[in-house]
Write an enzyme that holds these catalytic residues in place. Structure first.
Site, mmCIF file in Angstrom:
data_model
loop_
_atom_site.group_PDB
_atom_site.id
_atom_site.type_symbol
_atom_site.label_atom_id
_atom_site.label_comp_id
_atom_site.label_asym_id
_atom_site.label_seq_id
_atom_site.Cartn_x
_atom_site.Cartn_y
_atom_site.Cartn_z
ATOM 1 N N ALA A 307 -4.669 0.871 14.048
ATOM 2 C CA ALA A 307 -5.916 0.779 13.290
ATOM 3 C C ALA A 307 -5.821 1.553 11.987
ATOM 4 O O ALA A 307 -6.357 1.146 10.967
ATOM 5 C CB ALA A 307 -7.069 1.313 14.128
ATOM 6 N N GLU A 311 -1.535 -1.482 6.830
ATOM 7 C CA GLU A 311 -0.332 -2.272 6.647
ATOM 8 C C GLU A 311 -0.519 -3.478 5.741
ATOM 9 O O GLU A 311 0.323 -3.809 4.930
ATOM 10 C CB GLU A 311 0.157 -2.728 8.012
ATOM 11 C CG GLU A 311 1.628 -2.627 8.151
ATOM 12 C CD GLU A 311 2.188 -3.897 8.693
ATOM 13 O OE1 GLU A 311 3.407 -3.947 8.817
ATOM 14 O OE2 GLU A 311 1.431 -4.836 8.984
ATOM 15 N N ASP A 353 -3.867 -11.475 -34.179
ATOM 16 C CA ASP A 353 -3.696 -12.270 -35.389
ATOM 17 C C ASP A 353 -5.055 -12.632 -35.940
ATOM 18 O O ASP A 353 -6.038 -12.637 -35.215
ATOM 19 C CB ASP A 353 -3.031 -13.614 -35.045
ATOM 20 C CG ASP A 353 -1.556 -13.473 -34.835
ATOM 21 O OD1 ASP A 353 -0.991 -12.515 -35.361
ATOM 22 O OD2 ASP A 353 -0.983 -14.334 -34.152
ATOM 23 N N ASP A 661 2.647 -15.568 -32.058
ATOM 24 C CA ASP A 661 2.947 -16.987 -31.880
ATOM 25 C C ASP A 661 4.366 -17.387 -32.276
ATOM 26 O O ASP A 661 4.927 -18.302 -31.727
ATOM 27 C CB ASP A 661 1.918 -17.851 -32.630
ATOM 28 C CG ASP A 661 1.665 -17.361 -34.045
ATOM 29 O OD1 ASP A 661 2.573 -16.728 -34.606
ATOM 30 O OD2 ASP A 661 0.578 -17.606 -34.589
ATOM 31 N N ASN A 727 -10.996 3.095 8.797
ATOM 32 C CA ASN A 727 -9.875 3.516 9.634
ATOM 33 C C ASN A 727 -10.004 4.977 10.025
ATOM 34 O O ASN A 727 -9.788 5.364 11.172
ATOM 35 C CB ASN A 727 -8.553 3.319 8.907
ATOM 36 C CG ASN A 727 -8.222 1.848 8.741
ATOM 37 O OD1 ASN A 727 -8.913 0.996 9.294
ATOM 38 N ND2 ASN A 727 -7.192 1.551 7.974
ATOM 39 N N ASN A 755 -10.270 -3.230 14.472
ATOM 40 C CA ASN A 755 -9.291 -3.324 13.406
ATOM 41 C C ASN A 755 -9.204 -4.752 12.857
ATOM 42 O O ASN A 755 -9.099 -4.973 11.662
ATOM 43 C CB ASN A 755 -7.939 -2.866 13.939
ATOM 44 C CG ASN A 755 -6.927 -2.695 12.836
ATOM 45 O OD1 ASN A 755 -7.277 -2.160 11.790
ATOM 46 N ND2 ASN A 755 -5.726 -3.166 13.042
ATOM 47 N N THR A 758 -13.099 -5.634 11.216
ATOM 48 C CA THR A 758 -13.508 -4.975 9.974
ATOM 49 C C THR A 758 -12.431 -5.049 8.913
ATOM 50 O O THR A 758 -12.721 -5.075 7.730
ATOM 51 C CB THR A 758 -13.863 -3.505 10.204
ATOM 52 O OG1 THR A 758 -12.764 -2.898 10.869
ATOM 53 C CG2 THR A 758 -15.114 -3.368 11.015
ATOM 54 N N ASP A 759 -11.163 -5.052 9.338
ATOM 55 C CA ASP A 759 -10.108 -5.134 8.341
ATOM 56 C C ASP A 759 -10.198 -6.427 7.578
ATOM 57 O O ASP A 759 -9.733 -6.529 6.464
ATOM 58 C CB ASP A 759 -8.731 -5.063 9.018
ATOM 59 C CG ASP A 759 -8.175 -3.676 8.939
ATOM 60 O OD1 ASP A 759 -8.985 -2.757 8.736
ATOM 61 O OD2 ASP A 759 -6.956 -3.501 9.103
#
Ligand code: ADP
Ligand code: MG
Length: 930
Positions: A307, A311, A353, A661, A727, A755, A758-759
């Site tokens: 959790a 990662e 420019d 350009d 977390n 995990n 909610t992740d």
């Protein structure tokens, strides 16, 4: 241009008419004459192939492409999902579960592995697709003549025998034998390593084993045309080309990791270390205290580790950047390198420019000065209707000999064409030149007749270094004459005579002063000024030799400002971004346009300086920094100046976006933090060296992209804030309960469930926040601030503690109500689980803004977030009501008083955070955040 009538070479006549396939194996094209070549390739030197023949050949020889670095396949992305630390941890947990004979739990963890992998897969695959689409947007094109007409086609459709038009600033799209070369210069470093451009020719070369670098009549795939123009017949394509043979990839691969992603990956590694240690401590503590047996503690520890480890963060970040990039494409900004998305948000200076970006690049000649008389020209745009006026009198152009000469030179020293079909007017070529064609037509001149009268036999093309264009013509009596147009200063300096009543008379110093003054008058009215001149060519003169010009007169043309540019510049000013105009045009013109656009002062109303290119000659680094310190306009600059300007600004700590350009702009585009190439006017080479291409050449689009960049960065911070605080709350909840000596408030699978829920939903929804109010009213972000500055760490910490506190509070009440044994404990853990889950879901509203209230009129701006909240709530209801989930997650349906407890506790964090934000706003702190 020379017509080729030579049929020298010999040796190969017998092979004339051989099939183009056989021809591609042939290796001595450079030894053949032009006529032999077209015979051998079975093509026409003027009209090219027919489209039918080209299609036929394409089928036979295949596309003109070299195998690109393989894209990551969906399968390899999928596989890589199973090679992660998380999966390893989960597998250990599965083994433990099965070993303890808890089949359901083991199976559930396997499901978690699967879901986890699917999410990772989806995220990465989506990002990959966006990146691939991005690469596809930048396919090279080729200008080819088929059926007698010039077309733009994808370079990969070229076939041997195609007649290709070569122009400065593009890449050679295949290998070919050059038919025509007008000052054609090609840089062949990709093949020969030699970075000095070589001058190409169409003449055959005798040695059939000449080195590639010596095959001056050949052009090779992937090399860069730096100057001039020409035509070639394609001799080989794709893997048959010289570059194809050595297998070099021409297009550098789009960079894939941004500094932000690298920072995140680094942070991720740090967190993994910390988390693993922390989890080991938790396991040992729980075991020693006898909270539960060792293996259950292991499961808890592993779940917590899973959790807590962020990662998916780099992948989610990539996806956010990639999606943002797609959103930007809709607002006319094509991102070529992903890291640019994030850098855009911290741009402090835009060097732009003038022509075409701040103005519309639709030139109309307004004034012509000849014979010390001012002629005004009426009419709009490129329409032919218009008259010449002197004072308020309409005059016949043809009545004034000098005026006629000026118009003639304007039409002949000119490569532009105007095509009119009904109401449609298309300008081919440089608008500056198109305007000269139009004014000649207004004066009643016939360009075709003129071109017959003075056939063009040579030319020196315009570039922004020499700032002039020369064409060489043959007169009826066989003499050679040069027509010149270019910047007034340089033409005047080369003139010894000027025209009065159609006759060349010596130029006195008073006359010089007169012309200089007139130039200032026109430029001061924001007109782009061009001088016209001619030069009789004596025997033995070099083409374009300077000096001895007859000065004909001045032409002033207007170029309307882009309406959006002015407000975009204003937006930049409030956003703390300085706009610097860099132009090849002269000081007075540039200054007047800058004044009209408001570039002449900064954020605090302080005036910004106008710097002339000649002030920049021979400066040392320190003086350069002084020169750029408070400059708003650079006039008469060359591409080389641009590079120095960018570098000097960067040394002063600026994050610089720069537009360009031409081929010569490439180094400066590379050097800039954000190199911006113009989509319409920009050359291929400028685009290849840029980070971003603006498809409509419009300054306002640049500012739009910067705003998007800021929003996207803000969104990444939002979901990092959210994920980390959630977390952390899970870890603290378990750890605190252990320390207090309570039973475990969460089961291993509950942690894994949290995990996943909610992740994913709220975090991704936060990444899609559409905009942030006032985002362009803030100063740019300092690119050196770490991704997690102390303030944010502090915020994450106390919010994580808060979420854990309300969970533990609910748990404590639950234990109090039901006791800590058997079914009572199950009720209490259900309460803790539900409280933590819902408080995390509601916490998403806190994370939308770090100092603004969630309850403003923007509450409903992000529909994704509401969708995510509804999904999460439904899933939580399922978790306590569906029998299968009840068994897996070890939950019971809460009673109404338990529901009251859960909902109250999970709303507390929102209330507390709102109050804190309110107090902070009252104290006037943190106003520079979102
Ligand atoms: P910018 O693009 O910043 O307006 P350029 O480099 O295109 O500036 O032009 C610089 C100067 O060169 C102009 O002021 C004009 O005097 C001259 N010039 C521009 N276009 C042409 C052209 N096609 N032929 C000859 N001279 C030109
Ligand atoms: Mg220009």
């Amino acid at each position: 241009m020379q017509k080729h009538t030579d049929t020298a070479s010999g040796s190969t006549e017998s092979e004339n008419g051989a099939s183009p396939d056989a021809a591609t194996k042939f290796d001595a094209w450079h030894t053949l004459s032009v006529d032999d070549i077209s015979g051998r390739l079975n093509t026409d030197q003027e009209a090219g192939l027919t489209s039918a023949e080209a299609a036929e050949r394409l089928k036979r020889v295949g596309p003109n492409s070299i195998a690109q670095a393989a894209e990551r396949s969906a399968f390899s992305i999928l596989i890589s999902q199973f090679k992660s630390l998380i999966v390893g941890l989960l597998l250990v947990a599965t083994v433990i579960a099965f070993a303890m004979n808890e089949q359901i739990e083991g199976a559930a963890i396997l499901v978690v592995i699967f879901i986890n992998a699917m999410i990772g897969f989806f995220t990465e695959w989506r990002a990959e697709q966006a990146l691939t689409a991005l690469q596809r947007q930048t396919v090279p094109v080729a200008h080819v003549v088929r059926d007698g007409h010039e077309h733009e086609i994808p370079a990969q459709d070229l076939v041997p025998g195609d007649l290709v038009v070569l122009s400065a600033g593009t890449r050679v799209p295949a290998d070919g034998r050059i038919l025509e070369a007008v000052r054609l210069q090609i840089e062949e470093a990709v093949l020969t390593g030699e970075s000095v451009p070589v001058t190409k020719t169409s003449e055959p070369i005798a040695e059939d084993d000449a080195a590639l670098g010596d095959r001056l009549n050949m052009a090779f795939l992937g090399t860069t045309i730096t100057d001039g123009r020409g035509r070639m017949l394609v001799t080989s394509t794709g893997s048959q080309t010289e570059v194809g043979k050595i297998g070099t990839l021409i297009n550098e691969v789009v960079a894939r990791t941004s500094p932000l992603e690298q920072q995140l990956a680094q942070l991720g590694r740090l967190i993994i270390g910390v988390v693993l240690i922390l989890c080991a401590v938790i396991v040992l503590a729980g075991w020693i205290r006898g909270t539960t047996d060792f293996w259950h503690m292991m499961e808890i520890g592993i779940s917590l580790a899973i959790a807590a480890v962020p990662e998916g963060l780099p992948a989610a970040t990539t996806m956010t950047l990639a999606l943002g990039m797609q959103r930007m494409a809709r607002t006319r900004a094509l991102i070529r390198r992903l890291p640019a998305v994030e850098t855009l948000g911290s741009v402090t200076v835009i060097c732009t420019d003038k022509t075409g970006t701040l103005t519309r690049n639709e030139m109309t000649v307004r004034t012509i000065v000849v014979d010390q008389r001012h002629f005004q020209v009426t009419g709009t745009g490129y329409e032919v209707e218009g008259t010449f006026q002197e004072g308020n009198q309409t005059v016949e152009a043809s009545a004034n000999e000098s005026l006629v000469q000026a118009l003639q030179i304007g039409m002949l020293c000119n490569d532009a064409a105007i095509e009119r079909e009904g109401d449609e007017t298309t300008v081919l070529g440089d608008p500056t030149e198109a305007a000269l064609v139009v004014v000649g037509e207004k004066g009643g001149l016939d360009r075709d007749a003129l071109a017959d009268q003075f056939p063009r036999i040579g030319e020196i093309p315009f570039n922004s270094d020499n700032k002039r264009m020369v064409t060489v013509h043959q007169t009826s009596d066989g003499q050679h004459i040069e027509f010149i147009k270019g910047s007034p200063g340089s033409l005047l300096a080369d003139s010894q005579h000027h025209l009065r009543d159609g006759q060349a008379v010596p130029l006195t110093s008073e006359d010089r002063k007169y012309w200089e003054e007139q130039n200032e008058v026109l430029a001061g009215a924001a007109l782009r000024v061009l001088a016209l001149g001619r030069r009789e060519r004596a025997e033995g003169d070099e083409e374009g030799e300077s000096g001895n010009l007859v000065f004909i007169g001045l032409v002033g043309m207007s170029d309307p400002l882009r309406e959006e540019a002015k407000s975009a510049i204003e937006v930049c000013r409030t956003a703390g971004i300085r706009t610097v105009m860099m132009t090849g045009d002269q000081q007075a013109t540039a200054g007047e346009i800058a004044r009209q656009l408001g570039i002449d002062h900064d954020h605090d109303g302080r005036p910004l300086r106008l710097v002339h290119g000649k002030e920049l000659v021979d400066l040392d680094d320190q003086r350069w920094e002084q020169a750029v310190a408070d400059a708003g306009v650079f006039a008469r600059v060359s591409p080389e100046h641009k590079l120095r300007i960018v570098a000097a600004l960067q040394r002063q700590g600026h994050v610089v976006a720069m537009t360009g350009d031409g081929v010569n702009d490439a180094p400066a585009l590379k050097e800039a933090d954000i190199g911006i190439a113009m989509g319409i006017k920009g050359t291929e080479v400028a685009k290849e060296n840029s980070d971003m291409v603006i498809t409509d050449d419009n300054f306002a689009s640049i500012v739009g992209a910067i705003e998007q960049g800021r929003i996207i960065y803000g969104n990444i911070i939002r979901f990092i804030h959210y994920l980390f605080s959630c977390n952390l709350s899970e870890v603290i909840t378990v750890f605190a309960a252990l320390m207090i000596g309570w039973p475990l408030p969460l089961a291993a699978l509950q942690i894994l469930w949290l995990n996943l829920i909610t992740d994913i939903f709220p975090a991704f929804a936060l990444a899609l926040e559409p905009s942030t109010p006032n985002i362009m009213k803030r100063r740019p972000r300092d690119p050196d601030t770490p991704i997690l500055p102390p303030r944010l760490i502090f915020l994450i910490t106390w919010e994580g503690l808060l979420l854990a506190a309300v969970t533990l509070l609910a748990f404590a009440v639950g234990l109090n109500w039901h006791g800590s044994e058997g079914d009572g404990l199950k009720r209490a853990t259900t309460i803790a689980f539900m409280t933590l889950a819902l408080s995390q879901v509601f916490h998403a509203f806190n994370a939308r803004s770090r100092n603004g209230s969630a309850f403003t009129r923007h509450l409903f701006a992000n529909a994704w977030l509401w969708g995510a909240v509804i999904i999460c709530v439904l899933l939580q209801l399922a978790a306590v009501n569906i029998p299968l989930l009840q068994r897996v997650l070890n939950t019971v349906p809460p009673t109404s008083s338990e529901w009251a407890l859960i909902v109250t506790c999970s709303l507390i964090p929102v209330a507390v955070v709102e109050i804190v934000k309110h107090v902070q706003r009252m104290a006037g702190k943190g106003s520079d955040q979102d």
